[in-house]
Design a protein around this motif. Structure first.
Motif, PDB file in Angstrom:
ATOM      1  N   ASP A  70      10.877 -32.529  -1.682  1.00 56.01           N
ATOM      2  CA  ASP A  70      11.218 -31.815  -0.453  1.00 56.01           C
ATOM      3  C   ASP A  70      10.618 -32.512   0.761  1.00 56.01           C
ATOM      4  O   ASP A  70      11.251 -32.590   1.823  1.00 56.01           O
ATOM      5  N   LYS A 102      19.749 -27.437  -2.248  1.00 55.38           N
ATOM      6  CA  LYS A 102      19.015 -26.182  -2.179  1.00 55.38           C
ATOM      7  C   LYS A 102      19.478 -25.327  -1.005  1.00 55.38           C
ATOM      8  O   LYS A 102      19.925 -25.843   0.026  1.00 55.38           O
ATOM      9  N   SER A 147      17.971 -34.183 -12.505  1.00 58.14           N
ATOM     10  CA  SER A 147      17.097 -33.656 -11.454  1.00 58.14           C
ATOM     11  C   SER A 147      17.929 -32.875 -10.430  1.00 58.14           C
ATOM     12  O   SER A 147      17.464 -31.855  -9.888  1.00 58.14           O
ATOM     13  N   ASP A 151      17.541 -28.857  -9.470  1.00 62.21           N
ATOM     14  CA  ASP A 151      17.300 -28.410  -8.094  1.00 62.21           C
ATOM     15  C   ASP A 151      18.431 -27.561  -7.526  1.00 62.21           C
ATOM     16  O   ASP A 151      18.232 -26.778  -6.598  1.00 62.21           O
TER      17      ASP A 151
END
Length: 512
Positions: A70, A102, A147, A151
């Motif tokens: 992030d 996200k 990944s 996420d």
């Protein structure tokens, strides 16, 4: 081919989308770059890929198989946000593609920017894996997909995503996006609500006989469309049902809400002559020796795109006995300030001309029990006379007859299974009005582009429990038996598209 000008599609293209920036999101491998570029080209807008805003260090890390944190994404999101603000300030419409996995990332990009419409390219992990494994020369390797899956947070209804399925060609995706963007309510105009998504039954519940059920909502309106035949199952406004439809676990009876493609109503003996060839269709009304209501009523349609207030489904009508032609067909349902809007499009993607007609079969109700007291207004000039098989034997003016509803009056005991020619000029919208006997409320059926005839059916031949329970108001591009008579028949040349547009709008009389 009979054409009406200007078409709804042309007017929508001229007016442009109701948004000025489109943010296309999805995982790597979903086709964001291809779709984004094509969409920008179709709209005549500028295009940017969010990958361009990554630093050289971040790109090198991803190329080496290192997932970004992030913190790594903070400057990236700041750069995209600054670019969005610049485009908005410059009144420069644009398309930007971005993974935005996200919710927090999307909030950064959408918050305070009502001009930006979110588009989500949806695909199964299996499909995306297969695409990434075959991609060469991109800095994002397939090994990082897991990944991304870990996420990823699906866009939620309050983000008002326009969701497009990626298991279709890019040009089809762009066509779906362009159509729904042009006819979407203005940004910020729709309240948060349930998205148009399949309704998953509880574990152990039998699968619905009509397949997936997609629910659309917009400001007190609710519509439900089913996968089988892309039929309209339910429509209500402020809790009042306006369709005499069917339950989610029930089969379709009486043609309720069904699309009638590539012909509405009946073809006598199922036999017709076209381009020097005699053709024989299966007899789907065998007791009367007719082929009735087309070939797509019992075919599962594919979801192409959806928002909380709109839905686009599609299918291909392939050559078959009696109809050796190839059509690409879409149906769009949208809720908005004017109620429910339905657009049915068919494109001839075959090698030669194809005969074509289209209609739909909704039953309307005003909660009166029987239809006898419903007050009907019909903007028509003539009706078709029919024989015992429901086939036309002639036409006569409605003036002075029991079928003259140009001035509103109750249906009474009159039995209607009657086709009428509309009294309007091309380009106008004709309105069939059904009013409650109190006159306090009712529903208007808008008959627009491509609709030249209307069938009114009071259901007298249905099973007793369904008889005269609703009024079928069926928009049609051609009258019954058009494949044999040629009256009102459209002949689609290769590449031609036919559009039929109709809608429903509830009304209430203001209190005195």
């Amino acid at each position: 081919m009979t054409r009406e000008t200007p078409t709804a599609a042309a007017r929508d293209e001229a007016s442009g989308p109701s948004t000025s920036l489109v943010l296309v999101v999805g995982m790597s491998g979903s086709g964001k770059t291809t779709v984004g570029r094509l969409l920008a080209e179709r709209l005549g807008w500028s295009y940017r890929d969010a990958d361009d805003f990554h630093s050289a260090t971040a790109r090198a890390g991803m190329a080496a198989g290192q997932a970004l944190t992030d913190a790594d994404r903070e400057p990236w999101l700041d750069a995209i946000s600054a670019w969005l603000d610049h485009e908005i300030a410059a009144n420069q419409p644009a398309v930007v593609t971005c993974s935005a996995l996200k919710r927090a990332y999307r909030d950064r990009l959408l918050s305070g920017r009502p001009e930006v419409r979110l588009v989500y390219l949806h695909g199964t992990p299996e499909l995306i894996r297969s695409r990434l494994s075959g991609r060469r020369g991109h800095f994002f390797p397939a090994s990082l997909l897991e990944s991304q899956l870990a996420d990823f947070e699906e866009p939620e209804p309050d983000e008002r995503p326009l969701v497009v399925e990626i298991d279709q060609p890019p040009l089809s995706i762009v066509a779906a996006l362009t159509s729904l963007l042009h006819r979407a309510p203005a940004p910020g105009g729709a309240p948060h609500g349930r998205a148009a998504e399949p309704v998953s039954p509880p574990a152990g519940t039998p699968v619905s006989p009509t397949g997936e059920q997609w629910t659309l909502t917009w400001k007190g309106q609710k519509a439900v469309v089913v996968q089988l035949g892309a039929a309209l199952r339910h429509y209500e406004v402020d809790g009042r049902a306006l369709l005499d439809g069917f339950a989610p676990g029930a089969p379709i009876t009486g043609g309720r809400g069904q699309l009638l493609i590539p012909w509405p109503n009946r073809i006598g003996d199922g036999r017709y002559h076209f381009e020097g060839v005699d053709l024989q269709l299966p007899l789907t009304e065998p007791e009367k020796g007719n082929a009735i209501h087309g070939l797509l009523r019992w075919v599962p349609w594919q979801l192409q795109a959806r928002t909380e207030e709109s839905l686009r489904l599609g299918t291909v009508l392939r050559p078959q006995p009696g109809y050796p032609f190839l059509l690409d067909v879409t149906a769009e349902y949208r809720l908005g300030p004017d109620g429910l809007d339905v657009v049915v499009s068919a494109t001839n993607v075959g090698d030669g001309p194809a005969p074509y007609g289209v209609g739909q079969h909704p039953y309307l109700t005003l909660g009166t029990g029987q239809v006898d007291t419903v007050v009907l207004t019909l903007p028509v000039r003539e009706r078709f006379l029919t024989d015992s098989r429901g086939l036309p034997t002639g036409q006569e003016p409605v003036e002075g007859s029991d079928f003259d509803f140009r001035t509103a009056h109750p249906i009474g005991s009159l039995q209607l299974d009657t086709a009428f020619g509309l009294d309007r000029v091309d380009g106008d919208v004709a309105v069939v009005r059904l009013a409650h006997p109190t006159g306090d409320h009712g529903v208007d059926v808008r008959l627009g582009e491509g609709v030249r005839y209307v069938q009114i059916y009071t259901g007298d031949t249905l099973p007793e429990t369904e008889r005269r329970r609703g009024v079928a108001v069926e928009p049609m591009s051609c009258p019954p038996d058009a494949f044999r008579s040629g009256l009102g028949l459209d002949v689609l040349e290769r590449g031609d598209t036919h559009v039929l547009r109709w809608g429903l709008e509830a009304w209430r009389r203001p209190p005195s």
